[in-house]
Design an enzyme around this catalytic site. Structure first.
Site, PDB file in Angstrom:
ATOM      1  N   ASN A   1       0.510  -0.946  -0.176  1.00 24.26           N
ATOM      2  CA  ASN A   1       0.111  -0.004   0.335  1.00 24.26           C
ATOM      3  C   ASN A   1       1.019   1.313   0.375  1.00 24.26           C
ATOM      4  O   ASN A   1       1.737   1.666   1.061  1.00 24.26           O
ATOM      5  CB  ASN A   1      -0.982   0.082   1.481  1.00 24.26           C
ATOM      6  CG  ASN A   1      -1.948   0.884   1.951  1.00 24.26           C
ATOM      7  OD1 ASN A   1      -2.141   2.333   0.060  1.00 24.26           O
ATOM      8  ND2 ASN A   1      -2.092   1.439   2.715  1.00 24.26           N
ATOM      9  N   TRP A   2       0.860   1.933  -1.305  1.00 19.93           N
ATOM     10  CA  TRP A   2       1.399   3.176  -1.739  1.00 19.93           C
ATOM     11  C   TRP A   2       1.636   4.139  -0.610  1.00 19.93           C
ATOM     12  O   TRP A   2       1.778   4.962  -0.500  1.00 19.93           O
ATOM     13  CB  TRP A   2       1.645   3.334  -2.989  1.00 19.93           C
ATOM     14  CG  TRP A   2       3.379   2.449  -3.212  1.00 19.93           C
ATOM     15  CD1 TRP A   2       3.950   1.236  -3.314  1.00 19.93           C
ATOM     16  CD2 TRP A   2       4.021   2.372  -4.635  1.00 19.93           C
ATOM     17  NE1 TRP A   2       5.014   1.035  -4.084  1.00 19.93           N
ATOM     18  CE2 TRP A   2       5.476   1.586  -4.799  1.00 19.93           C
ATOM     19  CE3 TRP A   2       3.891   3.592  -5.716  1.00 19.93           C
ATOM     20  CZ2 TRP A   2       5.681   1.103  -5.810  1.00 19.93           C
ATOM     21  CZ3 TRP A   2       4.328   3.336  -6.423  1.00 19.93           C
ATOM     22  CH2 TRP A   2       5.550   2.206  -6.634  1.00 19.93           C
ATOM     23  N   LYS A   3      -0.138   3.917  -0.380  1.00 21.87           N
ATOM     24  CA  LYS A   3      -0.361   5.180   0.230  1.00 21.87           C
ATOM     25  C   LYS A   3      -0.130   6.568  -0.452  1.00 21.87           C
ATOM     26  O   LYS A   3      -0.454   6.283  -1.787  1.00 21.87           O
ATOM     27  CB  LYS A   3       0.155   5.271   2.023  1.00 21.87           C
ATOM     28  CG  LYS A   3      -0.411   4.069   2.686  1.00 21.87           C
ATOM     29  CD  LYS A   3       0.307   4.831   4.066  1.00 21.87           C
ATOM     30  CE  LYS A   3       0.411   3.645   5.175  1.00 21.87           C
ATOM     31  NZ  LYS A   3       0.787   3.453   6.523  1.00 21.87           N
TER      32      LYS A   3
ATOM     33  N   HIS B   1      -9.359   1.062   5.068  1.00 17.75           N
ATOM     34  CA  HIS B   1      -8.327   1.580   6.046  1.00 17.75           C
ATOM     35  C   HIS B   1      -8.387   2.480   7.296  1.00 17.75           C
ATOM     36  O   HIS B   1      -8.701   3.174   7.258  1.00 17.75           O
ATOM     37  CB  HIS B   1      -7.016   1.290   4.632  1.00 17.75           C
ATOM     38  CG  HIS B   1      -5.518   1.237   5.665  1.00 17.75           C
ATOM     39  ND1 HIS B   1      -5.492   2.420   6.316  1.00 17.75           N
ATOM     40  CD2 HIS B   1      -4.514   1.028   4.883  1.00 17.75           C
ATOM     41  CE1 HIS B   1      -3.758   2.297   6.482  1.00 17.75           C
ATOM     42  NE2 HIS B   1      -3.506   1.237   5.528  1.00 17.75           N
TER      43      HIS B   1
ATOM     44  N   GLU C   1      -6.746   4.392   7.974  1.00 14.56           N
ATOM     45  CA  GLU C   1      -5.779   5.761   8.017  1.00 14.56           C
ATOM     46  C   GLU C   1      -7.512   6.468   7.312  1.00 14.56           C
ATOM     47  O   GLU C   1      -8.491   7.424   7.191  1.00 14.56           O
ATOM     48  CB  GLU C   1      -4.859   6.372   7.617  1.00 14.56           C
ATOM     49  CG  GLU C   1      -4.006   5.336   8.564  1.00 14.56           C
ATOM     50  CD  GLU C   1      -2.699   5.353   6.985  1.00 14.56           C
ATOM     51  OE1 GLU C   1      -2.564   5.259   5.492  1.00 14.56           O
ATOM     52  OE2 GLU C   1      -1.444   5.176   7.649  1.00 14.56           O
TER      53      GLU C   1
ATOM     54  N   GLU D   1      -4.655  -5.375  10.740  1.00 20.95           N
ATOM     55  CA  GLU D   1      -3.610  -4.799  11.126  1.00 20.95           C
ATOM     56  C   GLU D   1      -4.306  -3.504  12.267  1.00 20.95           C
ATOM     57  O   GLU D   1      -5.010  -2.918  12.411  1.00 20.95           O
ATOM     58  CB  GLU D   1      -4.028  -3.092   9.454  1.00 20.95           C
ATOM     59  CG  GLU D   1      -3.964  -3.831   8.247  1.00 20.95           C
ATOM     60  CD  GLU D   1      -3.439  -2.817   7.675  1.00 20.95           C
ATOM     61  OE1 GLU D   1      -1.881  -2.968   6.865  1.00 20.95           O
ATOM     62  OE2 GLU D   1      -3.881  -1.593   7.664  1.00 20.95           O
TER      63      GLU D   1
ATOM     64  N   GLY E   1       3.236   1.210  10.825  1.00 26.66           N
ATOM     65  CA  GLY E   1       4.096   2.779  10.486  1.00 26.66           C
ATOM     66  C   GLY E   1       4.748   3.556  11.768  1.00 26.66           C
ATOM     67  O   GLY E   1       5.571   4.270  11.820  1.00 26.66           O
TER      68      GLY E   1
ATOM     69  N   SER F   1       3.393  -2.615  10.206  1.00 24.05           N
ATOM     70  CA  SER F   1       5.759  -1.968  10.539  1.00 24.05           C
ATOM     71  C   SER F   1       6.228  -3.736   9.977  1.00 24.05           C
ATOM     72  O   SER F   1       7.346  -4.225  10.480  1.00 24.05           O
ATOM     73  CB  SER F   1       6.318  -2.472  12.157  1.00 24.05           C
ATOM     74  OG  SER F   1       5.741  -0.968  11.876  1.00 24.05           O
TER      75      SER F   1
HETATM   76  C1  PEP Z   1      -0.581  -0.111   6.457  1.00 24.79           C
HETATM   77  O1  PEP Z   1      -0.935   0.880   6.068  1.00 24.79           O
HETATM   78  O2  PEP Z   1      -1.463  -0.878   6.005  1.00 24.79           O
HETATM   79  C2  PEP Z   1       0.832  -0.519   7.144  1.00 24.79           C
HETATM   80  C3  PEP Z   1       0.528  -1.557   7.366  1.00 24.79           C
HETATM   81  O3  PEP Z   1       2.332  -0.193   7.250  1.00 24.79           O
HETATM   82  P1  PEP Z   1       3.222  -0.235   7.896  1.00 24.79           P
HETATM   83  O4  PEP Z   1       3.486  -1.044   7.347  1.00 24.79           O
HETATM   84  O5  PEP Z   1       4.300   1.177   7.503  1.00 24.79           O
HETATM   85  O6  PEP Z   1       3.373  -0.729   8.859  1.00 24.79           O
END
Ligand code: PEP
Length: 249
Positions: free
Chosen positions: A9-11, A93, A95, A163, A169, A209
């Site tokens: 997921n490049w966000k 997600h 976010e 998640e 993050g 992470s």
């Molecule tokens: C995500 O945003 O779905 C995610 C898992 O981010 P990260 O791997 O950077 O924790």
């Protein structure tokens, strides 16, 4: 058997120049033993699909609107993503839930629309730090699953990503026991609701992470069928390590 899935997921990161990362990924993994998915920002979906062509990497969106079309300035429908070359979409997600106040019901409608458009739909769930501390993780996950996943879900069109919000993050990762407990719980919930034949086929991703250095141990956990990866999916060198760990799991 569930085919493992490494999803990036490049966000809100990436421009046309980032296609060099896709080229590098295809060069490193021309014939991956697991499914590989990158969800770039919407502006790059068509370019990424064109770059990949007949290659093995799949392209996905990061969100979609619940309606097919209409007066929704700035939004993108699941049909539009499919038209641009996407075969997957992430919905719910954390976010999106936090920044855009998306409810479980909103997410369910988006997932319904995505499934109708023929997209494989990655529905995200996860608890906050406070909810984990209050021992309500399973209750939160249970409610999110029940209210966010549509009745039209099948083993082919649904992927669930667990998640924990406090792990996204942050560099913090739950213990392997904590990941296993939630993944086993999600599997049991899906089998109860959809029957064993469907529930057993839905792929369950862990997200939060994940890095090349911790991927091996996470992929060895029961009912972990892959990962949803943010930061470490932006560079082919990092994501490649995660793909290799999944192929070897
Ligand atoms: C995500 O945003 O779905 C995610 C898992 O981010 P990260 O791997 O950077 O924790």
């Amino acid at each position: 058997m569930r085919k493992k899935l490494a999803a990036g997921n490049w966000k809100m990161n990436g421009t046309l120049g980032s296609m060099i990362e896709i080229d590098a990924l295809m060069e490193k993994h021309p014939d991956p033993k697991c499914d590989v998915l990158i969800c770039p920002p919407a502006t790059l979906v068509a370019a990424m699909a064109a770059t990949i062509g007949d290659g093995a990497i799949k392209t996905g969106g990061q969100d979609c609107h619940a309606q097919t079309s209409g007066a929704h300035t700035g939004d993108i429908s699941a049909q539009m993503l499919a038209d641009a070359g996407a075969s997957y979409v992430i919905v719910g997600h954390s976010e999106r839930r936090q920044d855009h106040n998306e409810s479980d019901s909103d997410i369910r409608h988006k997932a319904e629309s995505a499934i109708s458009a023929g997209l494989v739909t990655v529905v995200c769930c996860g608890e906050t730090d406070a909810e984990r501390e209050a021992n309500s993780t399973l209750e939160i996950i249970s409610g999110q699953l029940a209210a966010s996943i549509p009745d039209t879900a099948t083993g082919e069109n649904l992927v669930v990503a667990y998640e924990p919000i406090w792990a996204i993050g942050t560099g913090k990762v739950p213990t392997l026991e904590q990941i296993g407990e939630v993944h086993d719980f999600i599997r049991a919930k899906l089998e109860k609701r959809f029957g064993q034949d469907v529930g057993c086929c839905v792929r369950l991703l862990y997200g939060g992470s994940v890095k090349p250095s911790n991927a091996d141990e996470i992929f060895a956990v029961s009912n972990v069928d892959g990962a949803l990866v943010g930061g470490a999916s932006l560079k082919a060198a990092d994501f490649s390590g995660i793909i290799t760990a999944l192929e070897n799991s």
